[in-house]
Scaffold this motif. Structure first.
Motif, PDB file in Angstrom:
ATOM      1  N   TYR A   1      -8.501  -6.308  -2.562  1.00 28.17           N
ATOM      2  CA  TYR A   1      -9.686  -5.442  -2.611  1.00 28.17           C
ATOM      3  C   TYR A   1      -9.751  -4.579  -1.348  1.00 28.17           C
ATOM      4  O   TYR A   1      -9.975  -3.364  -1.417  1.00 28.17           O
ATOM      5  CB  TYR A   1     -10.957  -6.295  -2.747  1.00 28.17           C
ATOM      6  N   PHE A   2      -9.554  -5.200  -0.220  1.00 25.41           N
ATOM      7  CA  PHE A   2      -9.580  -4.512   1.071  1.00 25.41           C
ATOM      8  C   PHE A   2      -8.481  -3.449   1.135  1.00 25.41           C
ATOM      9  O   PHE A   2      -8.703  -2.320   1.598  1.00 25.41           O
ATOM     10  CB  PHE A   2      -9.387  -5.549   2.186  1.00 25.41           C
ATOM     11  N   ASP A   3      -7.294  -3.802   0.636  1.00 19.65           N
ATOM     12  CA  ASP A   3      -6.125  -2.913   0.687  1.00 19.65           C
ATOM     13  C   ASP A   3      -6.348  -1.666  -0.172  1.00 19.65           C
ATOM     14  O   ASP A   3      -5.936  -0.562   0.196  1.00 19.65           O
ATOM     15  CB  ASP A   3      -4.886  -3.674   0.207  1.00 19.65           C
ATOM     16  N   ARG A   4      -7.002  -1.853  -1.326  1.00 21.36           N
ATOM     17  CA  ARG A   4      -7.143  -0.753  -2.293  1.00 21.36           C
ATOM     18  C   ARG A   4      -8.411   0.082  -2.100  1.00 21.36           C
ATOM     19  O   ARG A   4      -8.520   1.162  -2.688  1.00 21.36           O
ATOM     20  CB  ARG A   4      -7.123  -1.321  -3.720  1.00 21.36           C
ATOM     21  N   THR A   5      -9.336  -0.429  -1.338  1.00 22.03           N
ATOM     22  CA  THR A   5     -10.588   0.318  -1.171  1.00 22.03           C
ATOM     23  C   THR A   5     -10.770   0.801   0.260  1.00 22.03           C
ATOM     24  O   THR A   5     -10.549   1.972   0.558  1.00 22.03           O
ATOM     25  CB  THR A   5     -11.792  -0.549  -1.598  1.00 22.03           C
ATOM     26  N   TYR A   6     -11.098  -0.121   1.149  1.00 17.44           N
ATOM     27  CA  TYR A   6     -11.406   0.249   2.533  1.00 17.44           C
ATOM     28  C   TYR A   6     -10.238   0.971   3.210  1.00 17.44           C
ATOM     29  O   TYR A   6     -10.409   2.032   3.801  1.00 17.44           O
ATOM     30  CB  TYR A   6     -11.781  -1.005   3.330  1.00 17.44           C
ATOM     31  N   ILE A   7      -9.026   0.392   3.126  1.00 15.20           N
ATOM     32  CA  ILE A   7      -7.866   0.964   3.833  1.00 15.20           C
ATOM     33  C   ILE A   7      -7.544   2.358   3.304  1.00 15.20           C
ATOM     34  O   ILE A   7      -7.245   3.277   4.073  1.00 15.20           O
ATOM     35  CB  ILE A   7      -6.637   0.027   3.730  1.00 15.20           C
ATOM     36  N   VAL A   8      -7.631   2.519   1.967  1.00 15.75           N
ATOM     37  CA  VAL A   8      -7.358   3.825   1.361  1.00 15.75           C
ATOM     38  C   VAL A   8      -8.417   4.834   1.804  1.00 15.75           C
ATOM     39  O   VAL A   8      -8.090   5.975   2.175  1.00 15.75           O
ATOM     40  CB  VAL A   8      -7.319   3.713  -0.181  1.00 15.75           C
ATOM     41  N   ARG A   9      -9.662   4.415   1.772  1.00 24.54           N
ATOM     42  CA  ARG A   9     -10.759   5.307   2.146  1.00 24.54           C
ATOM     43  C   ARG A   9     -10.655   5.752   3.605  1.00 24.54           C
ATOM     44  O   ARG A   9     -10.923   6.905   3.937  1.00 24.54           O
ATOM     45  CB  ARG A   9     -12.084   4.595   1.899  1.00 24.54           C
ATOM     46  N   LYS A  10     -10.240   4.829   4.462  1.00 18.30           N
ATOM     47  CA  LYS A  10     -10.141   5.123   5.899  1.00 18.30           C
ATOM     48  C   LYS A  10      -8.805   5.767   6.283  1.00 18.30           C
ATOM     49  O   LYS A  10      -8.569   6.090   7.446  1.00 18.30           O
ATOM     50  CB  LYS A  10     -10.319   3.829   6.710  1.00 18.30           C
ATOM     51  N   GLU A  11      -7.911   5.937   5.267  1.00 16.59           N
ATOM     52  CA  GLU A  11      -6.586   6.552   5.474  1.00 16.59           C
ATOM     53  C   GLU A  11      -5.777   5.832   6.551  1.00 16.59           C
ATOM     54  O   GLU A  11      -5.081   6.443   7.364  1.00 16.59           O
ATOM     55  CB  GLU A  11      -6.742   8.046   5.826  1.00 16.59           C
ATOM     56  N   LYS A  12      -5.895   4.515   6.529  1.00 15.35           N
ATOM     57  CA  LYS A  12      -5.070   3.696   7.421  1.00 15.35           C
ATOM     58  C   LYS A  12      -3.796   3.293   6.681  1.00 15.35           C
ATOM     59  O   LYS A  12      -3.690   3.473   5.457  1.00 15.35           O
ATOM     60  CB  LYS A  12      -5.836   2.435   7.838  1.00 15.35           C
ATOM     61  N   LEU A  13      -2.836   2.736   7.416  1.00 15.69           N
ATOM     62  CA  LEU A  13      -1.628   2.214   6.769  1.00 15.69           C
ATOM     63  C   LEU A  13      -2.011   1.045   5.879  1.00 15.69           C
ATOM     64  O   LEU A  13      -2.689   0.113   6.323  1.00 15.69           O
ATOM     65  CB  LEU A  13      -0.614   1.735   7.810  1.00 15.69           C
ATOM     66  N   GLN A  14      -1.559   1.079   4.605  1.00 16.36           N
ATOM     67  CA  GLN A  14      -1.825  -0.063   3.728  1.00 16.36           C
ATOM     68  C   GLN A  14      -1.010  -1.262   4.214  1.00 16.36           C
ATOM     69  O   GLN A  14      -0.056  -1.111   4.986  1.00 16.36           O
ATOM     70  CB  GLN A  14      -1.512   0.294   2.276  1.00 16.36           C
ATOM     71  N   ILE A  15      -1.394  -2.441   3.749  1.00 18.51           N
ATOM     72  CA  ILE A  15      -0.849  -3.679   4.321  1.00 18.51           C
ATOM     73  C   ILE A  15       0.683  -3.724   4.251  1.00 18.51           C
ATOM     74  O   ILE A  15       1.344  -4.137   5.206  1.00 18.51           O
ATOM     75  CB  ILE A  15      -1.482  -4.914   3.660  1.00 18.51           C
ATOM     76  N   HIS A  16       1.262  -3.265   3.146  1.00 19.11           N
ATOM     77  CA  HIS A  16       2.730  -3.272   3.028  1.00 19.11           C
ATOM     78  C   HIS A  16       3.364  -2.395   4.107  1.00 19.11           C
ATOM     79  O   HIS A  16       4.288  -2.834   4.818  1.00 19.11           O
ATOM     80  CB  HIS A  16       3.155  -2.793   1.639  1.00 19.11           C
ATOM     81  N   GLU A  17       2.879  -1.157   4.232  1.00 16.24           N
ATOM     82  CA  GLU A  17       3.429  -0.233   5.238  1.00 16.24           C
ATOM     83  C   GLU A  17       3.159  -0.735   6.654  1.00 16.24           C
ATOM     84  O   GLU A  17       4.004  -0.598   7.545  1.00 16.24           O
ATOM     85  CB  GLU A  17       2.832   1.165   5.059  1.00 16.24           C
ATOM     86  N   LEU A  18       1.981  -1.314   6.844  1.00 18.89           N
ATOM     87  CA  LEU A  18       1.637  -1.873   8.151  1.00 18.89           C
ATOM     88  C   LEU A  18       2.607  -2.993   8.524  1.00 18.89           C
ATOM     89  O   LEU A  18       3.085  -3.070   9.664  1.00 18.89           O
ATOM     90  CB  LEU A  18       0.205  -2.413   8.129  1.00 18.89           C
ATOM     91  N   SER A  19       2.906  -3.857   7.552  1.00 16.97           N
ATOM     92  CA  SER A  19       3.828  -4.980   7.814  1.00 16.97           C
ATOM     93  C   SER A  19       5.221  -4.481   8.178  1.00 16.97           C
ATOM     94  O   SER A  19       5.887  -5.038   9.059  1.00 16.97           O
ATOM     95  CB  SER A  19       3.900  -5.914   6.597  1.00 16.97           C
ATOM     96  N   LEU A  20       5.681  -3.397   7.531  1.00 14.47           N
ATOM     97  CA  LEU A  20       6.991  -2.814   7.858  1.00 14.47           C
ATOM     98  C   LEU A  20       6.988  -2.262   9.281  1.00 14.47           C
ATOM     99  O   LEU A  20       7.935  -2.467  10.047  1.00 14.47           O
ATOM    100  CB  LEU A  20       7.350  -1.701   6.878  1.00 14.47           C
ATOM    101  N   GLN A  21       5.912  -1.544   9.608  1.00 14.17           N
ATOM    102  CA  GLN A  21       5.811  -0.960  10.944  1.00 14.17           C
ATOM    103  C   GLN A  21       5.831  -2.039  12.027  1.00 14.17           C
ATOM    104  O   GLN A  21       6.496  -1.893  13.062  1.00 14.17           O
ATOM    105  CB  GLN A  21       4.530  -0.131  11.062  1.00 14.17           C
ATOM    106  N   ILE A  22       5.127  -3.132  11.787  1.00 16.62           N
ATOM    107  CA  ILE A  22       5.050  -4.222  12.767  1.00 16.62           C
ATOM    108  C   ILE A  22       6.409  -4.913  12.914  1.00 16.62           C
ATOM    109  O   ILE A  22       6.821  -5.260  14.031  1.00 16.62           O
ATOM    110  CB  ILE A  22       3.938  -5.222  12.370  1.00 16.62           C
ATOM    111  N   PHE A  23       7.139  -5.079  11.816  1.00 13.01           N
ATOM    112  CA  PHE A  23       8.473  -5.697  11.898  1.00 13.01           C
ATOM    113  C   PHE A  23       9.425  -4.780  12.660  1.00 13.01           C
ATOM    114  O   PHE A  23      10.224  -5.249  13.483  1.00 13.01           O
ATOM    115  CB  PHE A  23       9.025  -5.984  10.500  1.00 13.01           C
ATOM    116  N   ARG A  24       9.344  -3.482  12.385  1.00 12.64           N
ATOM    117  CA  ARG A  24      10.190  -2.519  13.105  1.00 12.64           C
ATOM    118  C   ARG A  24       9.950  -2.599  14.610  1.00 12.64           C
ATOM    119  O   ARG A  24      10.885  -2.722  15.397  1.00 12.64           O
ATOM    120  CB  ARG A  24       9.894  -1.085  12.629  1.00 12.64           C
TER     121      ARG A  24
END
Length: 364
Positions: free
Chosen positions: A119-142
């Motif tokens: 719910y958080f990933d599809r609503t709040y994160i999208v609305r705030k134009e932040k990195l969604q959890i999948h993309e965020l996880s990739l960035q953190i691993f990189r």
């Protein structure tokens, strides 16, 4: 009333008060934090998805989305930082296996975290134009693993060492190599290029430059032998790309082979013993096809092949015309030219793949 609104997700129904205590907010954040830790510890069975969905919904409604986002970042980073310490202590023999295992575990955990916070990933994160959890996880691993200077250096060294072993004929774990390639490309094509491919191409250029010198400075190496070696190297590198490198590497490594094994040495190759004329005179159909396949990649080399073909045809024709026997025998004269024509047609079809430019040279 607005203060007691009801929200539904599948069969989940709950009410959200307009105002809740900071204690309750902290409790919900702690529960989500604990759930993420359970996932990292591979124990997701203790998690109540319904409860976490409700907590997430309430936190968003209470304008605590930024705090929750920071908690997700912190959880992913802290998990990786603890794993990084272990990975850095891993010996060279087990390093790639351990890295791959870490990546596979991380993919599962980040996926499950995304699921419990859907719910958080599809609503709040999208609305705030932040990195969604999948993309965020990739960035953190990189940033925490791959861009760690020690890890980056070890990945390069281990992979290049495996390439060297493979080129020398030793068995390597191609499945593991392919997994690391997939890891790097999953993180972005640029990650694969910067952390492996660039160095691989540089090393390959050095390797093939030295290899060509080794064979071309050895007087025992004939033209035919060198062409077979070069063809084998093209096949080997194509197999490597197919087996465990990214497909986009193929054109780049092919270009290096063309340059280092052929183009840079055309003058030397053209003067080697048992050259193209020898192959034509001895009807070495298969070997001529190897030469054609290699030389057709490079305009200057193709011109050299065509020049030899033209010279061979002219020499054969002159020998018939100057032969005293054929001069005085019209039937023998015609049959001799027909034999030459048939021979050249076989070469054209079987050795030169009916190449249009080659056929034009023959017809002239």
């Amino acid at each position: 009333s607005k203060n007691n609104m009801t929200s539904t997700k599948n069969d989940i129904t709950f009410k959200t008060p307009s105002q809740i205590s900071s204690e309750h907010v902290n409790h919900m954040l702690q529960e989500i934090r604990s759930a993420m830790n359970s996932i990292h510890q591979k124990n997701p069975a203790v998690i109540s998805f319904e409860e976490l969905y409700r907590y997430t919904y309430v936190l968003v409604q209470q304008h605590r989305g930024d705090t929750l986002y920071q908690e997700i970042e912190k959880s992913l980073k802290e998990n990786l930082q603890s794993q990084l310490v272990i990975l850095l202590k891993t010996n060279e023999h087990d390093f790639l296996f351990s890295l791959n295992q870490l990546w596979n575990d991380y993919k599962v955990s980040s996926y499950l975290i995304k699921e419990i916070l859907l719910y958080f990933d599809r609503t709040y994160i999208v609305r705030k134009e932040k990195l969604q959890i999948h993309e965020l996880s990739l960035q953190i691993f990189r940033s925490n693993i791959i861009q760690n200077p020690q890890i980056c250096h070890r990945i390069q060294n281990c992979l290049l060492s495996l390439i060297t072993c493979d080129r020398e004929g030793s068995l390597i774990d191609k499945c593991l190599f392919r997994s690391i390639t997939n890891l790097l490309t999953d993180l972005g094509v640029g990650v694969y290029m910067d952390n492996f491919e660039a160095q691989y191409l540089l090393e390959s250029r050095t390797y093939y430059s030295a290899l060509s010198q080794k064979y071309l400075t050895d007087s025992r190496t004939s033209f035919n032998e060198y062409m077979r070696i070069v063809r084998r190297k093209f096949d080997d590198e194509e197999e490597r790309v197919s087996s465990y490198l990214d497909r986009r590497t193929h054109s780049k490594i092919k270009s290096i082979l063309e340059k280092e094994l052929l183009e840079n040495h055309l003058q030397t190759i053209s003067q080697m013993k048992n050259g193209i004329m020898h192959l034509l005179e001895n009807k070495k159909i298969e070997d001529l096809n190897i030469v054609y396949t290699l030389f057709s990649r490079i305009p200057q080399a193709q011109s050299f092949l065509l020049h030899n073909l033209k010279t061979y045809i002219e020499t054969k024709g002159k020998s018939v015309m100057l032969d005293p026997e054929t001069k005085n025998d019209a039937i023998l004269f015609i049959s001799s030219f027909l034999e030459i024509k048939e021979e050249i047609e076989i070469i054209s079809i079987k050795s030169l793949s009916n190449d249009k430019v080659c056929k034009q040279t023959i017809q002239k």
